[in-house]
Design a protein around this motif. Structure first.
Motif, short mmCIF file in Angstrom:
data_model
loop_
_atom_site.label_atom_id
_atom_site.label_comp_id
_atom_site.label_asym_id
_atom_site.label_seq_id
_atom_site.Cartn_x
_atom_site.Cartn_y
_atom_site.Cartn_z
N HIS A 25 3.98 2.79 4.61
CA HIS A 25 3.32 2.34 3.76
C HIS A 25 1.61 2.56 3.81
O HIS A 25 1.11 2.81 2.96
CB HIS A 25 3.49 0.82 3.85
CG HIS A 25 2.61 0.27 2.99
ND1 HIS A 25 2.54 -0.09 1.78
CD2 HIS A 25 1.51 -1.15 3.41
CE1 HIS A 25 1.68 -0.96 1.23
NE2 HIS A 25 0.90 -1.29 2.62
N ASP A 69 5.41 3.40 -3.60
CA ASP A 69 4.93 2.70 -2.45
C ASP A 69 6.09 2.59 -1.58
O ASP A 69 7.13 2.01 -2.20
CB ASP A 69 4.27 1.22 -2.69
CG ASP A 69 3.75 0.48 -1.61
OD1 ASP A 69 4.35 0.80 -0.29
OD2 ASP A 69 3.15 -0.45 -1.79
N PHE A 71 6.96 0.39 0.45
CA PHE A 71 7.26 -1.35 0.42
C PHE A 71 8.03 -1.53 -0.71
O PHE A 71 8.88 -2.27 -0.85
CB PHE A 71 6.09 -1.99 0.48
CG PHE A 71 5.46 -2.28 1.99
CD1 PHE A 71 6.27 -1.57 3.02
CD2 PHE A 71 4.58 -3.37 2.17
CE1 PHE A 71 5.51 -1.79 4.39
CE2 PHE A 71 4.05 -3.45 3.26
CZ PHE A 71 4.67 -2.71 4.65
#
Length: 94
Positions: A25, A69, A71
C-alpha cells in the motif's frame, strides 16, 4: 485539476490484513506521490482510518486510481468517502 479529499475508514477486523499489505500500500502511495497525483496522505492517530489528498483529472480518474490500491483490492477498507476539495489557503492552495 481538481483536488479530492479521500477518507478511508478501517475496523479492527482488518488490522491483520492491513499489517500484511501495508508495505505494498505504501509503495503504491509512493508511486502516486512521485507521479504528482498524491499530494499528501496519512493515517488518523486513533487507527480509525486515513486521509489521502489526490489531484486527478476528474472523479472517474480518481475512482480508477483508488481501485488499484492494495488495501482496496484486498477489501481492507470498510468505507471510502470522497469529496472534491477547494483549498484557499496553505500548502495546496493555488
Amino acid at each position: 485539476m481538481p483536488i479530492f479529499a479521500v477518507h478511508y475508514s478501517y475496523s479492527e477486523a482488518t488490522v491483520p490484513g492491513r499489517d500484511t499489505y501495508r508495505p505494498e500500500h505504501r509503495a503504491w502511495l509512493g508511486d502516486h506521490l512521485a507521479a504528482g497525483t498524491l499530494l499528501s496522505s496519512g493515517p488518523f492517530a486513533d487507527g480509525s482510518g486515513a486521509l489521502l489528498v489526490f489531484q486527478t483529472e476528474d472523479a472517474d480518474a480518481l475512482s480508477a486510481l483508488l481501485a488499484d490500491d492494495p488495501f482496496a483490492r484486498e477489501k481492507l477498507i470498510d468505507h471510502v468517502a470522497v469529496l472534491e476539495w477547494v483549498p484557499v489557503l496553505g500548502a495546496f492552495a493555488s
